[in-house]
Design a protein around this motif. Structure first.
Motif, PDB file in Angstrom:
ATOM      1  N   HIS A   8       0.846  -1.197   0.000  1.00 29.23           N
ATOM      2  CA  HIS A   8       0.000   0.000   0.000  1.00 29.23           C
ATOM      3  C   HIS A   8       0.878   1.243   0.000  1.00 29.23           C
ATOM      4  O   HIS A   8       2.088   1.163   0.249  1.00 29.23           O
ATOM      5  N   THR A  10       0.683   5.159   1.683  1.00 29.69           N
ATOM      6  CA  THR A  10      -0.078   5.986   2.624  1.00 29.69           C
ATOM      7  C   THR A  10       0.323   7.449   2.479  1.00 29.69           C
ATOM      8  O   THR A  10       1.505   7.780   2.473  1.00 29.69           O
ATOM      9  N   ALA A 210       4.555   0.856   1.517  1.00 26.11           N
ATOM     10  CA  ALA A 210       4.676  -0.478   2.128  1.00 26.11           C
ATOM     11  C   ALA A 210       4.861  -1.521   1.039  1.00 26.11           C
ATOM     12  O   ALA A 210       4.199  -1.475   0.000  1.00 26.11           O
ATOM     13  N   TYR A 245       8.500  -0.924  10.170  1.00 24.16           N
ATOM     14  CA  TYR A 245       8.848   0.337   9.504  1.00 24.16           C
ATOM     15  C   TYR A 245      10.331   0.631   9.681  1.00 24.16           C
ATOM     16  O   TYR A 245      10.903   0.341  10.736  1.00 24.16           O
ATOM     17  N   GLU A 255       7.742   0.486   4.755  1.00 27.49           N
ATOM     18  CA  GLU A 255       7.073  -0.466   5.637  1.00 27.49           C
ATOM     19  C   GLU A 255       7.112  -1.810   4.918  1.00 27.49           C
ATOM     20  O   GLU A 255       7.097  -1.844   3.686  1.00 27.49           O
TER      21      GLU A 255
HETATM   22 ZN    ZN Z   1       1.352   1.657   6.072  1.00 21.44          ZN
END
Ligand code: ZN
Length: 306
Positions: A8, A10, A210, A245, A255
């Motif tokens: 993902h 963010t 991530a 992380y 991440e």
């Molecule tokens: Zn994240």
């Protein structure tokens, strides 16, 4: 042991309702989870993805109402690139995104969201399965198909090479980029020269990217990153996935997140994202946080009513 591309991305928004309108309403992604930032439960964490909420298609936002406008600089991701099926799809998006469009080249359309976050749609050159969401105004053959990768600014990309190739096992690709390719999926990571002036975290900037790990390899990834000398967090259970992380040597916050358990853990696939989801450790806060969170439209009802 290989990472399965982007899990993902963010980013930060100062305006959750407008964010929903753009990503779910205009871009045609599905709001698959409406929850709170686990590090600050007074603000939203919104997740948009394909119909099933798959890793590889999942762009997420922390809402900080009234946050200052940010600007990408060295050590920050500046562009999120998505796959698209064809030039016809680019024509469709050029028209639909209208004044959000920055430029159009062969095989690529660049646009910004309402807060200046930069995206590209790129005609896919891959056999990876497309990850698409249903939207009444976006035919499936024209829809976004998940991430192709991200690009970041670095003042000195050379210092990341060894870490990316030796520790994370990214494969070098042309144009100063790398690919994290696993058994099912791949994602690209590349750098561009950093602009003058420091980056400013804030609305319209990416917070972190991530990378996807199979559940059973996650702990080994953490050990590998730690062994390379990076400051890595303990494994944090985010309920929908587990995370660690760390910053890669160019300063970009990475991440590594697990593929699963996923967003259907606490609500049914048909009703993902409709109500405020709070993981068990946060459920006791519901009566406090629900009244202070900005009310959001249900993007599927809005679309049906148009
Ligand atoms: Zn994240």
């Amino acid at each position: 042991m290989r990472l399965e591309g982007v899990h993902h991305v963010t980013a930060i928004t100062a305006d959750a309702p407008r964010n929903v309108e753009f990503y779910a309403g205009l871009l045609g992604l599905r709001l698959v989870k409406k929850t709170v930032n686990q590090d600050d439960p007074t603000v939203y964490h919104l997740f948009y993805a394909d119909e099933q909420g798959d890793p590889g298609s999942d762009i997420t936002f922390f809402e900080y109402p009234g946050a200052r406008q940010g600007r990408a600089g060295a050590g920050m991701v500046h562009t999120v690139r998505w796959r698209i099926a064809s030039e016809d799809a680019l024509d469709f998006w050029q028209k639909r995104l209208d004044n959000h469009v920055v430029s159009r080249e062969a095989g690529r359309l660049t646009f910004v969201d309402p807060e200046g976050l930069r995206h590209e749609l790129a005609v896919a050159e891959t056999d990876d399965p497309p990850l698409i969401a249903d939207h009444p105004e976006v035919p499936a053959e024209l829809a976004l198909q998940g991430f192709d990768g991200v690009r970041a600014f670095s003042a000195d990309p050379g210092r990341s090479r060894e870490f990316l190739e030796q520790t994370l096992d990214f494969d070098p690709r042309e144009g100063g980029s790398w690919e994290a390719r696993g058994e099912k999926r791949g994602g690209l990571y590349g750098y561009d020269p950093a602009p003058e002036g420091a980056g400013i975290g804030g609305a319209g900037t990416v917070h972190h990217v991530a990378w996807a790990s199979p559940m059973e390899e996650h702990e080994a990834w953490r050990e590998r990153v730690a062994a390379a000398g990076a400051q890595v967090t303990p494994i944090i259970d985010r309920f929908y996935f587990k995370s660690v992380y760390f910053r890669e040597p160019s300063g970009v916050l990475f991440e590594i997140a697990t593929i699963g358990p996923g967003f259907a853990t606490d609500e049914s696939l048909e009703h993902l994202g409709e109500r405020l989801s709070l993981p068990p450790a946060f459920e006791h806060l519901r009566s406090q946080v629900e009244p202070i969170l900005t009310p959001l439209p249900n993007p599927r009802e809005t679309a049906a009513a148009r």
